[in-house]
Design an enzyme around this catalytic site. Structure first.
Site, short mmCIF file in Angstrom:
data_model
loop_
_atom_site.label_atom_id
_atom_site.label_comp_id
_atom_site.label_asym_id
_atom_site.label_seq_id
_atom_site.Cartn_x
_atom_site.Cartn_y
_atom_site.Cartn_z
N SER A 160 0.82 -1.19 0.00
CA SER A 160 0.00 0.00 0.00
C SER A 160 0.88 1.27 0.00
O SER A 160 1.66 1.46 -0.93
CB SER A 160 -0.96 -0.04 1.20
OG SER A 160 -1.95 0.94 1.10
N ASP A 257 -9.28 -4.37 -6.02
CA ASP A 257 -8.64 -3.46 -5.07
C ASP A 257 -8.45 -2.09 -5.72
O ASP A 257 -7.65 -1.93 -6.64
CB ASP A 257 -7.30 -4.05 -4.63
CG ASP A 257 -6.61 -3.20 -3.56
OD1 ASP A 257 -7.10 -2.10 -3.26
OD2 ASP A 257 -5.57 -3.66 -3.04
N HIS A 283 -8.75 -4.68 -0.04
CA HIS A 283 -7.39 -4.19 0.19
C HIS A 283 -6.78 -4.76 1.46
O HIS A 283 -5.56 -4.86 1.57
CB HIS A 283 -7.42 -2.66 0.25
CG HIS A 283 -6.07 -2.01 0.31
ND1 HIS A 283 -5.17 -2.04 -0.75
CD2 HIS A 283 -5.45 -1.30 1.29
CE1 HIS A 283 -4.09 -1.38 -0.42
NE2 HIS A 283 -4.22 -0.93 0.82
#
Length: 314
Positions: A160, A257, A283
């Protein structure tokens, strides 16, 4: 037009939700002296205390803290990348020594704010500032290791926000502008990279990913982004590919995602708005989702990949 702006606003809000995964954490168990042309690590003499490999893990939003222990991180016990770092520490010497060396492998987890200021958390550090601090700390760690141990090779893993800053750093290294030579990078794995783009690195597993990184998808609507996420610049695509490291960078992205597979255009966003909202928990599930890489989770794949490189001296 009003409907379009409304849906774009919803898309921005959904991306905010999935860039930081705190709600669902319980669901998952500048130029630095580059030395282009330096001799390969196999030809470099260095102190016996130096690790042959250093694994650097960059956690995602809300999965680290600036004062966390890089050898034994405890800021978030549900951090996704603990599913990578813990098995590697166990495989190469058990408990880490004071400097992080584990029988030839040093495992180091980035301590950084990992925050994302938004309308629901205005007291947090902005995404831009948090990401920049993380980038600088990884760069400083690599610089220090390289200066003391020029033969050490690096394995970089990011998730991320951590994948974004790692990908940015690797882009520089692969194009001759980074803290270490490209030949010192044994491999890179990026999970849910917010600047993911087709043709940059190798997409592992999910061949049906249709979208692009959120920073790219939202770069043309920054006027909507800033009031909701102050200080979060949607910078668009990276200006270069990974250069000399192009074939050493793995990308992982669930097709649903939004961080790494956001709709490419407004029309697509209008058609998929309901699907995007329904998928906003994806996610947070890379440690349990067995659909991204068939037969195993993404962390399991990365652990096996790292062990293959280390065990075979690649």
């Amino acid at each position: 037009m009003k409907k379009t702006l409304t849906v774009l606003g919803v898309l921005v809000l959904v991306v905010i939700l999935v860039v930081g995964v705190g709600t669902w954490l319980s669901d998952r168990g500048g130029e630095v002296g580059t030395t282009t042309g330096a001799p390969s690590s196999g030809q470099v003499d260095q102190p016996a205390s130096c690790p042959a490999y250093e694994v650097i893990a960059a956690p995602g939003t809300w999965e680290s803290s600036a004062d966390d222990d890089p050898v034994h991180p405890t800021a978030n016990p549900d951090s996704l990348l603990l599913n990578v770092t813990n098995p590697l520490q166990e495989a190469y010497g058990g408990d880490a020594t004071a400097d992080g060396a584990n029988g030839g492998v040093k495992v180091w987890t980035l301590p950084y704010p990992a925050q994302f200021r938004n309308i629901n958390a205005l007291d947090e550090m902005s995404y831009d500032d948090s990401r920049t601090e993380g980038y600088n700390r990884v760069s400083a760690e690599m610089t220090a290791t390289y200066e003391a141990c020029p033969g050490t090779k690096f394995l970089l893993v990011g998730f991320s926000q951590g994948a974004v800053l790692t990908g940015d750093l690797v882009t520089g290294i692969g194009n001759g502008d980074g803290p270490v030579p490209a030949e010192n990078i044994a491999g890179v794995s990026l999970i849910a990279d917010g600047r993911r783009e087709d043709g940059k690195g190798t997409l592992v597993g999910s061949a049906d990913v249709q979208g692009i990184g959120a920073e790219i998808a939202l770069s043309s609507v920054s006027v909507l982004v800033q009031p909701i996420v102050p200080g979060a610049t949607m910078r668009g695509p990276r200006p270069q590919d990974f250069g000399a490291l192009q074939d050493r960078v793995n990308q992982f992205c669930d097709p649903a995602d939004l961080v790494c597979s956001a709709p490419r255009d407004v029309g697509n966003a209008l058609q998929r708005a309901n699907d995007l909202i329904a998928a906003n928990g994806i996610h947070a599930q890379y440690s349990s989702n067995g659909n991204v890489v068939p037969g195993e989770t993404v962390p399991q794949w990365i652990v096996n990949w790292a062990r293959d490189i280390i065990d075979n001296g690649k």
